[in-house]
Design a protein around this motif. Structure first.
Motif, PDB file in Angstrom:
ATOM      1  N   ALA A  38       0.848  -1.193   0.000  1.00 47.98           N
ATOM      2  CA  ALA A  38       0.000   0.000   0.000  1.00 47.98           C
ATOM      3  C   ALA A  38       0.884   1.243   0.000  1.00 47.98           C
ATOM      4  O   ALA A  38       1.859   1.321   0.742  1.00 47.98           O
ATOM      5  CB  ALA A  38      -0.903   0.000   1.218  1.00 47.98           C
ATOM      6  N   ASP A  39       0.546   2.193  -0.868  1.00 42.29           N
ATOM      7  CA  ASP A  39       1.241   3.471  -0.940  1.00 42.29           C
ATOM      8  C   ASP A  39       0.230   4.562  -0.614  1.00 42.29           C
ATOM      9  O   ASP A  39      -0.890   4.547  -1.140  1.00 42.29           O
ATOM     10  CB  ASP A  39       1.825   3.681  -2.343  1.00 42.29           C
ATOM     11  N   GLY A  50      -1.965   4.299  -3.841  1.00 39.78           N
ATOM     12  CA  GLY A  50      -2.834   3.165  -3.533  1.00 39.78           C
ATOM     13  C   GLY A  50      -2.004   1.887  -3.504  1.00 39.78           C
ATOM     14  O   GLY A  50      -0.906   1.866  -2.970  1.00 39.78           O
ATOM     15  N   THR A  51      -2.510   0.821  -4.114  1.00 44.11           N
ATOM     16  CA  THR A  51      -1.788  -0.443  -4.161  1.00 44.11           C
ATOM     17  C   THR A  51      -0.778  -0.416  -5.308  1.00 44.11           C
ATOM     18  O   THR A  51      -1.124  -0.090  -6.437  1.00 44.11           O
ATOM     19  CB  THR A  51      -2.755  -1.620  -4.367  1.00 44.11           C
ATOM     20  N   ILE A  52       0.488  -0.740  -4.997  1.00 45.27           N
ATOM     21  CA  ILE A  52       1.534  -0.777  -6.018  1.00 45.27           C
ATOM     22  C   ILE A  52       2.253  -2.118  -5.955  1.00 45.27           C
ATOM     23  O   ILE A  52       2.196  -2.824  -4.945  1.00 45.27           O
ATOM     24  CB  ILE A  52       2.555   0.362  -5.854  1.00 45.27           C
ATOM     25  N   LYS A  59      10.072   0.271  -7.061  1.00 47.77           N
ATOM     26  CA  LYS A  59       8.718   0.588  -6.594  1.00 47.77           C
ATOM     27  C   LYS A  59       7.812   0.941  -7.766  1.00 47.77           C
ATOM     28  O   LYS A  59       8.270   1.470  -8.774  1.00 47.77           O
ATOM     29  CB  LYS A  59       8.746   1.776  -5.635  1.00 47.77           C
ATOM     30  N   ASP A  60       6.515   0.686  -7.619  1.00 45.36           N
ATOM     31  CA  ASP A  60       5.487   1.031  -8.607  1.00 45.36           C
ATOM     32  C   ASP A  60       5.794   0.419  -9.968  1.00 45.36           C
ATOM     33  O   ASP A  60       5.787   1.089 -10.984  1.00 45.36           O
ATOM     34  CB  ASP A  60       5.323   2.552  -8.704  1.00 45.36           C
ATOM     35  N   VAL A  61       6.071  -0.888  -9.980  1.00 50.05           N
ATOM     36  CA  VAL A  61       6.407  -1.621 -11.193  1.00 50.05           C
ATOM     37  C   VAL A  61       5.117  -1.928 -11.958  1.00 50.05           C
ATOM     38  O   VAL A  61       4.150  -2.420 -11.391  1.00 50.05           O
ATOM     39  CB  VAL A  61       7.120  -2.932 -10.851  1.00 50.05           C
ATOM     40  N   SER A  62       5.125  -1.616 -13.258  1.00 54.58           N
ATOM     41  CA  SER A  62       3.928  -1.874 -14.070  1.00 54.58           C
ATOM     42  C   SER A  62       4.122  -3.033 -15.041  1.00 54.58           C
ATOM     43  O   SER A  62       3.141  -3.621 -15.503  1.00 54.58           O
ATOM     44  CB  SER A  62       3.525  -0.618 -14.838  1.00 54.58           C
TER      45      SER A  62
END
Length: 56
Positions: free
Chosen positions: A23-24, A28-30, A49-52
């Motif tokens: 949770a960020d 939000g959810t990352i 972080k925040d890998v898509s």
């Protein structure tokens, strides 16, 4: 993307990796990837972080 004064890191050996959700407060959810690797004969941990997307 390139960052001035930074060269690519070549890992000699990836010992382990894990992908997990967290949770960020802002996003939000990352998804986060954590790598344990060997770099110049030293063990290091790198966190993305925040890998898509991931291609291995």
């Amino acid at each position: 993307m390139s960052i001035s004064g930074v060269s690519p890191i070549m890992f000699q050996h990836i010992k382990k990796w894990r992908l997990y959700q967290e949770a960020d407060n802002v996003l939000g959810t990352i998804y986060t990837i954590q790598l344990s690797a060997v770099y110049h004969s030293r063990s290091i941990v790198v966190t993305f972080k925040d890998v898509s997307a991931v291609t291995i």
